[in-house]
Design a protein around this motif. Structure first.
Motif, mmCIF file in Angstrom:
data_model
loop_
_atom_site.group_PDB
_atom_site.id
_atom_site.type_symbol
_atom_site.label_atom_id
_atom_site.label_comp_id
_atom_site.label_asym_id
_atom_site.label_seq_id
_atom_site.Cartn_x
_atom_site.Cartn_y
_atom_site.Cartn_z
ATOM 1 N N ALA A 13 11.256 17.065 -4.482
ATOM 2 C CA ALA A 13 11.987 15.789 -5.022
ATOM 3 C C ALA A 13 13.052 16.932 -5.638
ATOM 4 N N PRO A 14 14.243 16.711 -5.500
ATOM 5 C CA PRO A 14 15.411 16.832 -5.821
ATOM 6 C C PRO A 14 15.800 17.037 -7.591
ATOM 7 N N LEU A 15 16.648 17.826 -7.860
ATOM 8 C CA LEU A 15 16.540 17.407 -9.518
ATOM 9 C C LEU A 15 18.057 17.704 -9.947
ATOM 10 N N TYR A 16 18.372 16.697 -10.485
ATOM 11 C CA TYR A 16 20.012 16.651 -11.284
ATOM 12 C C TYR A 16 21.071 17.023 -10.159
ATOM 13 N N ARG A 17 20.261 15.968 -9.692
ATOM 14 C CA ARG A 17 21.865 16.166 -8.487
ATOM 15 C C ARG A 17 21.709 17.025 -7.384
ATOM 16 N N GLY A 18 20.368 17.587 -7.234
ATOM 17 C CA GLY A 18 20.087 18.378 -5.960
ATOM 18 C C GLY A 18 20.417 20.223 -6.941
ATOM 19 N N TYR A 19 20.117 20.592 -8.145
ATOM 20 C CA TYR A 19 21.339 21.475 -8.456
ATOM 21 C C TYR A 19 19.496 22.518 -8.352
ATOM 22 N N ALA A 20 18.728 21.692 -8.774
ATOM 23 C CA ALA A 20 17.207 22.621 -9.115
ATOM 24 C C ALA A 20 16.827 21.523 -7.421
ATOM 25 N N VAL A 21 15.027 21.965 -7.961
ATOM 26 C CA VAL A 21 14.629 21.077 -6.535
ATOM 27 C C VAL A 21 12.504 21.624 -7.668
ATOM 28 N N ALA A 22 12.172 20.401 -7.469
ATOM 29 C CA ALA A 22 10.746 20.621 -7.819
ATOM 30 C C ALA A 22 9.879 19.911 -6.357
ATOM 31 N N ALA A 23 8.198 20.813 -6.670
ATOM 32 C CA ALA A 23 7.999 20.586 -5.414
ATOM 33 C C ALA A 23 6.339 21.069 -5.558
ATOM 34 N N GLU A 24 5.528 20.623 -4.585
ATOM 35 C CA GLU A 24 3.759 20.783 -5.328
ATOM 36 C C GLU A 24 3.001 20.772 -3.758
ATOM 37 N N ILE A 25 2.328 21.409 -3.562
ATOM 38 C CA ILE A 25 1.424 21.485 -2.415
ATOM 39 C C ILE A 25 0.233 20.725 -3.537
ATOM 40 N N ARG A 26 -0.798 19.808 -3.056
ATOM 41 C CA ARG A 26 -2.192 19.577 -3.613
ATOM 42 C C ARG A 26 -3.041 19.536 -2.612
ATOM 43 N N ILE A 27 -4.441 20.565 -3.019
ATOM 44 C CA ILE A 27 -5.805 20.907 -1.818
ATOM 45 C C ILE A 27 -6.523 19.620 -2.424
ATOM 46 N N ASP A 28 -6.497 18.735 -1.711
ATOM 47 C CA ASP A 28 -7.739 17.620 -2.422
ATOM 48 C C ASP A 28 -9.094 18.105 -2.523
ATOM 49 N N GLY A 29 -9.729 17.960 -3.295
ATOM 50 C CA GLY A 29 -11.580 18.214 -3.926
ATOM 51 C C GLY A 29 -12.162 17.406 -4.223
#
Length: 218
Positions: A202-218
């Motif tokens: 997901a972009p943050l602050y109009r694309g200034y930054a980005v937040a991301a996540e990878i999730r391993i199911d368990g």
């Protein structure tokens, strides 16, 4: 000289003096770090690893927020680790934060810690500085326990910001050997698909930054 030694020397040169005022200045433009710490939400008595821990700022903030969790930090710069150790001692958190020097792209770098998997692994404005950042992401994925997550915040592509701002920012970042990763999203999606994980970006602050996540199911 090996690639790891060359990178370590470069980072030491960049931060030899900056480390003394790094946190005072970076709070104004390393946006989204506290959102990442909030979203970590590790399990009670869990273990968390930051790859590229710098001055220890994030580890200290996270340790205060999650008092039952043990934190570990790896950085390639000896100078940054010296500052991080001082900051951690001042915060009285030496018993809950452990630091190690190493290359985040080396999957064996954390072996001296004696911990094979972590509940959370995070990168905060570090992938844009790592020459072989894809390898660092892949290494981070191998460290995850079932149900674990990788969290990332970094510079975005400024796609919704004025062109003049983007041009000036990219030129300024380049002077610090920082390059926003245009293909970060596709790399994360590929890693997630190949490992049976899910991915959020997901972009943050109009694309200034980005937040991301990878999730391993368990």
């Amino acid at each position: 000289m090996s690639d790891t030694a060359e990178t370590a020397n470069l980072m030491d040169a960049v931060y030899r003096h900056q480390r003394h005022f790094y946190d005072l200045t970076r709070k104004y433009y390393l946006l989204g770090r506290d959102l990442l710490i909030r979203d970590l939400a590790p399990p009670d008595n869990g273990v968390v690893l930051e790859l590229g821990c710098g001055t220890g700022r994030n580890l200290i903030a996270a340790a205060k927020r999650y008092p039952t969790v043990q934190f570990y930090g790896l950085d390639i710069s000896n100078h940054m680790l010296q500052t991080a150790r001082t900051n951690i001692e001042k915060a009285g958190l030496e018993d809950r934060i452990t630091l190690i020097q190493g290359d985040a792209s080396d999957p064996d770098a954390i072996n001296p810690l004696g911990i094979s998997v972590f509940d959370r692994v995070f990168f905060s404005y570090t992938l844009s500085m790592m020459p072989i950042w894809r390898e660092a992401l892949a290494a981070g994925l191998t460290y995850l326990a079932p149900g674990g997550r990788i969290h990332i915040v970094d510079f975005g592509l400024q796609e919704r910001l004025p062109g003049w701002f983007k041009s000036l920012l990219l030129k300024w970042l380049a002077s610090f050997h920082v390059t926003p990763r245009a293909d970060l999203k596709s790399e994360l999606e590929s890693l997630a698909e190949n490992s049976g994980a899910s991915c959020r970006y997901a972009p943050l602050y109009r694309g200034y930054a980005v937040a991301a996540e990878i999730r391993i199911d368990g």
